[in-house]
Design a protein around this motif. Structure first.
Motif, PDB file in Angstrom:
ATOM      1  N   GLN A   1      79.362  23.341  40.298  1.00 33.38           N
ATOM      2  CA  GLN A   1      78.769  24.439  39.539  1.00 33.38           C
ATOM      3  C   GLN A   1      78.955  24.265  38.031  1.00 33.38           C
ATOM      4  O   GLN A   1      79.248  25.197  37.302  1.00 33.38           O
ATOM      5  CB  GLN A   1      79.349  25.783  39.987  1.00 33.38           C
ATOM      6  CG  GLN A   1      79.148  26.079  41.471  1.00 33.38           C
ATOM      7  CD  GLN A   1      79.791  27.374  41.903  1.00 33.38           C
ATOM      8  OE1 GLN A   1      80.308  28.113  41.087  1.00 33.38           O
ATOM      9  NE2 GLN A   1      79.760  27.640  43.194  1.00 33.38           N
ATOM     10  N   ASP A   2      78.778  23.041  37.559  1.00 27.38           N
ATOM     11  CA  ASP A   2      78.977  22.742  36.149  1.00 27.38           C
ATOM     12  C   ASP A   2      77.658  22.738  35.392  1.00 27.38           C
ATOM     13  O   ASP A   2      76.664  22.181  35.852  1.00 27.38           O
ATOM     14  CB  ASP A   2      79.628  21.369  35.974  1.00 27.38           C
ATOM     15  CG  ASP A   2      81.134  21.415  36.205  1.00 27.38           C
ATOM     16  OD1 ASP A   2      81.713  22.499  36.061  1.00 27.38           O
ATOM     17  OD2 ASP A   2      81.712  20.358  36.517  1.00 27.38           O
ATOM     18  N   VAL A   3      77.677  23.315  34.205  1.00 23.63           N
ATOM     19  CA  VAL A   3      76.553  23.214  33.288  1.00 23.63           C
ATOM     20  C   VAL A   3      76.708  21.920  32.485  1.00 23.63           C
ATOM     21  O   VAL A   3      77.816  21.557  32.097  1.00 23.63           O
ATOM     22  CB  VAL A   3      76.524  24.427  32.336  1.00 23.63           C
ATOM     23  CG1 VAL A   3      75.505  24.222  31.224  1.00 23.63           C
ATOM     24  CG2 VAL A   3      76.212  25.688  33.117  1.00 23.63           C
ATOM     25  N   ILE A   4      75.602  21.218  32.247  1.00 27.18           N
ATOM     26  CA  ILE A   4      75.629  19.998  31.440  1.00 27.18           C
ATOM     27  C   ILE A   4      74.535  20.048  30.388  1.00 27.18           C
ATOM     28  O   ILE A   4      73.560  20.794  30.513  1.00 27.18           O
ATOM     29  CB  ILE A   4      75.470  18.729  32.307  1.00 27.18           C
ATOM     30  CG1 ILE A   4      74.080  18.689  32.959  1.00 27.18           C
ATOM     31  CG2 ILE A   4      76.577  18.616  33.330  1.00 27.18           C
ATOM     32  CD1 ILE A   4      73.724  17.341  33.568  1.00 27.18           C
ATOM     33  N   THR A   5      74.704  19.244  29.342  1.00 28.80           N
ATOM     34  CA  THR A   5      73.674  19.088  28.320  1.00 28.80           C
ATOM     35  C   THR A   5      73.093  17.684  28.341  1.00 28.80           C
ATOM     36  O   THR A   5      71.987  17.464  27.873  1.00 28.80           O
ATOM     37  CB  THR A   5      74.248  19.351  26.916  1.00 28.80           C
ATOM     38  OG1 THR A   5      75.283  18.392  26.642  1.00 28.80           O
ATOM     39  CG2 THR A   5      74.815  20.755  26.811  1.00 28.80           C
ATOM     40  N   HIS A   6      73.859  16.704  28.857  1.00 22.42           N
ATOM     41  CA  HIS A   6      73.451  15.308  28.891  1.00 22.42           C
ATOM     42  C   HIS A   6      73.714  14.705  30.267  1.00 22.42           C
ATOM     43  O   HIS A   6      74.650  15.119  30.956  1.00 22.42           O
ATOM     44  CB  HIS A   6      74.208  14.484  27.843  1.00 22.42           C
ATOM     45  CG  HIS A   6      73.859  14.826  26.435  1.00 22.42           C
ATOM     46  ND1 HIS A   6      74.197  16.035  25.855  1.00 22.42           N
ATOM     47  CD2 HIS A   6      73.193  14.122  25.464  1.00 22.42           C
ATOM     48  CE1 HIS A   6      73.761  16.059  24.602  1.00 22.42           C
ATOM     49  NE2 HIS A   6      73.151  14.910  24.347  1.00 22.42           N
ATOM     50  N   ALA A   7      72.886  13.746  30.643  1.00 12.79           N
ATOM     51  CA  ALA A   7      73.058  13.057  31.923  1.00 12.79           C
ATOM     52  C   ALA A   7      72.965  11.555  31.692  1.00 12.79           C
ATOM     53  O   ALA A   7      72.209  11.086  30.833  1.00 12.79           O
ATOM     54  CB  ALA A   7      72.002  13.499  32.929  1.00 12.79           C
ATOM     55  N   ARG A   8      73.749  10.813  32.470  1.00 16.72           N
ATOM     56  CA  ARG A   8      73.729   9.349  32.380  1.00 16.72           C
ATOM     57  C   ARG A   8      73.389   8.770  33.750  1.00 16.72           C
ATOM     58  O   ARG A   8      74.070   9.039  34.738  1.00 16.72           O
ATOM     59  CB  ARG A   8      75.087   8.825  31.923  1.00 16.72           C
ATOM     60  CG  ARG A   8      75.171   7.296  31.819  1.00 16.72           C
ATOM     61  CD  ARG A   8      76.548   6.843  31.384  1.00 16.72           C
ATOM     62  NE  ARG A   8      77.563   7.178  32.386  1.00 16.72           N
ATOM     63  CZ  ARG A   8      78.875   7.049  32.191  1.00 16.72           C
ATOM     64  NH1 ARG A   8      79.325   6.616  31.016  1.00 16.72           N
ATOM     65  NH2 ARG A   8      79.724   7.379  33.144  1.00 16.72           N
ATOM     66  N   LEU A   9      72.326   7.981  33.789  1.00 20.09           N
ATOM     67  CA  LEU A   9      71.946   7.249  34.996  1.00 20.09           C
ATOM     68  C   LEU A   9      72.461   5.828  34.875  1.00 20.09           C
ATOM     69  O   LEU A   9      72.173   5.138  33.888  1.00 20.09           O
ATOM     70  CB  LEU A   9      70.418   7.247  35.151  1.00 20.09           C
ATOM     71  CG  LEU A   9      69.851   6.321  36.237  1.00 20.09           C
ATOM     72  CD1 LEU A   9      70.280   6.776  37.630  1.00 20.09           C
ATOM     73  CD2 LEU A   9      68.335   6.252  36.141  1.00 20.09           C
ATOM     74  N   THR A  10      73.211   5.379  35.877  1.00 20.14           N
ATOM     75  CA  THR A  10      73.742   4.020  35.901  1.00 20.14           C
ATOM     76  C   THR A  10      73.179   3.297  37.112  1.00 20.14           C
ATOM     77  O   THR A  10      73.227   3.825  38.236  1.00 20.14           O
ATOM     78  CB  THR A  10      75.279   4.023  35.989  1.00 20.14           C
ATOM     79  OG1 THR A  10      75.818   4.768  34.891  1.00 20.14           O
ATOM     80  CG2 THR A  10      75.832   2.604  35.955  1.00 20.14           C
ATOM     81  N   ILE A  11      72.616   2.100  36.901  1.00 15.18           N
ATOM     82  CA  ILE A  11      72.102   1.299  38.008  1.00 15.18           C
ATOM     83  C   ILE A  11      72.911   0.005  38.113  1.00 15.18           C
ATOM     84  O   ILE A  11      73.406  -0.519  37.107  1.00 15.18           O
ATOM     85  CB  ILE A  11      70.601   0.976  37.842  1.00 15.18           C
ATOM     86  CG1 ILE A  11      70.343   0.187  36.543  1.00 15.18           C
ATOM     87  CG2 ILE A  11      69.771   2.251  37.885  1.00 15.18           C
ATOM     88  CD1 ILE A  11      68.905  -0.294  36.401  1.00 15.18           C
ATOM     89  N   THR A  12      73.048  -0.481  39.331  1.00 14.94           N
ATOM     90  CA  THR A  12      73.802  -1.711  39.588  1.00 14.94           C
ATOM     91  C   THR A  12      72.962  -2.661  40.427  1.00 14.94           C
ATOM     92  O   THR A  12      72.383  -2.235  41.428  1.00 14.94           O
ATOM     93  CB  THR A  12      75.117  -1.391  40.325  1.00 14.94           C
ATOM     94  OG1 THR A  12      75.886  -0.462  39.528  1.00 14.94           O
ATOM     95  CG2 THR A  12      75.942  -2.652  40.558  1.00 14.94           C
TER      96      THR A  12
END
Length: 413
Positions: free
Chosen positions: A361-372
């Motif tokens: 239940q966290d609010v965020i302002t930024h997201a990071r997508l990591t691919i491998t």
């Protein structure tokens, strides 16, 4: 999108050509009116592909040209056209491309803009196929209702300068924080322009948001934007948050093959490749909020999709974001919180996944997508509910809006 930068370059507002072309036909841009389309129609201005040249091709009206070209004016006035933006929002800069118009380009131009409510726009009939003609008195009468000659100037009258025949870009920075829906391109007095790119970020009216239905908080049409990435050799990460369904591999994010891959690949008991490296992209959400569902689409990436991915989120102020850009997004580990654990991906498939924030239940302002370890993804959708955490942002960037989260959600700051 224009040709994208390679590894090591980050998307900043001043580098506006890495933002979305808000006028492009591929996002719904539309020409409403043009004074003259004698040699080539104004619709060519907003085509998504680069202009081309066919040396020996002619129409019944003259040389075939891949752009908008008016006749040599022999009456008072100048030529102009009105374009309805496909994405409404803040314009950061424009590119007036006169490629291949070496002897017939418009010597000067200006850009005006307006923010119009739908009810203020008259019912303008479709233009159809336009070539060899000028606007009729009836068309002038309808478009006059917009009073476009009195719209605000984003770019004053400026000279256009040719470069190489196949690459003649004229860039103009726009210093405006307002939301725009329509633009007027004026050329003085006549001539040709190959393409008009209107770069910026979308802006949604969040006061009309239905808090009961999740919305894609990273969508570029609403104001989401990539603010950092590790590699963009074949396609910029902004493509992933673009409008509609992907059209091809070119309409996604694709990295180069990592050179630190082991000579022989192995996987663990969960079927995940054991490799040392990864690639990543960071996005600022269009509006801070709680992410409840994550959509990762690898359509068209059949032989080059990533093995796995994960998504993390954090809360950053504007100043913190600027600091992170300078430090190439090397954040303390405690800043990032998992939204999606390491997840195996399949090629050419749309993956619908629940976010861990259903529990956190966290609010965020930024997201990071990591691919491998590397590869391509066509679309990223982060669906959820906007939150009043936007108070972290300066008033000039975001209004002080308040939203209630869906029943059962609570911001954990």
């Amino acid at each position: 999108m224009t040709d994208t930068p390679k590894e090591g370059k980050l998307t900043r507002f001043l580098d506006f050509t890495q933002l979305i072309d808000m006028a492009s036909e591929c996002v719904g841009g539309k020409v409403l009116f043009a004074t003259d389309d004698f040699f080539a129609p104004a619709e060519n201005l907003i085509k998504s592909h680069s202009p081309s040249f066919k040396e020996h091709e002619y129409t019944e009206f003259g040389k075939w040209m891949d752009g908008w070209e008016t006749r040599r004016k022999r009456i008072p006035g100048h030529d102009w056209c009105v374009i309805q933006l496909g994405i409404q929002g803040i314009i950061r800069g424009v590119d007036v491309d006169i490629s291949y118009f070496s002897g017939s380009y418009a010597p000067r131009m200006s850009i005006q803009a307006a923010n119009l409510n739908e009810e203020k726009v008259p019912d303008i009939p479709p233009r159809g196929v336009k070539i060899g003609a000028a606007a009729t008195p009836e068309e002038f009468g309808i478009i006059s209702e917009l009073k476009s000659d009195s719209w605000d100037y984003l770019v004053p009258m400026s000279e256009l300068k040719p470069g190489e025949p196949d690459s003649s870009h004229n860039y103009f920075f726009v210093n405006s924080q307002q939301r725009w829906t329509h633009i007027r391109l004026n050329i003085f007095p006549d001539g040709g322009i190959a393409r008009l790119r209107v770069y910026g970020t979308g802006q949604r009216d969040w006061t009309s948001s239905d808090s009961k239905e999740p919305v894609d908080l990273v969508a570029i049409a609403f104001g989401g934007v990539c603010v950092g990435f590790s590699n963009a050799h074949f396609g910029h990460p902004n493509n992933m948050i673009g409008v509609g369904k992907p059209k091809s591999m070119a309409d996604g994010w694709e990295t180069a093959r990592r050179l630190d891959r082991p000579p022989v690949l192995e996987s663990n008991e969960n079927g995940l490749l054991q490799v040392p490296g990864c690639e990543w992209a960071v996005f600022r959400l269009a509006h801070p909020g709680v992410i409840t569902q994550i959509e990762i689409d690898t359509k068209y990436f059949i032989g080059n999709s990533p093995d796995s991915c994960k998504v993390d989120g954090c809360v950053l102020t504007t100043q913190e974001e600027e600091d992170m850009v300078r430090h190439k997004w090397i954040l303390p580990s405690h800043k990032w919180k998992p939204l999606l654990p390491v997840t195996k991906l399949s090629p050419n498939q749309n993956h619908l996944l629940d976010s861990l924030t259903l529990e956190l239940q966290d609010v965020i302002t930024h997201a990071r997508l990591t691919i491998t370890p590397d590869g391509g993804i066509s679309r990223l959708r982060l669906k959820g509910f906007p939150s009043s955490i936007c108070l972290l942002r300066p008033l000039r960037e975001k209004p002080m809006l308040r939203f209630s989260l869906k029943a059962g959600f609570k911001a954990n700051l």
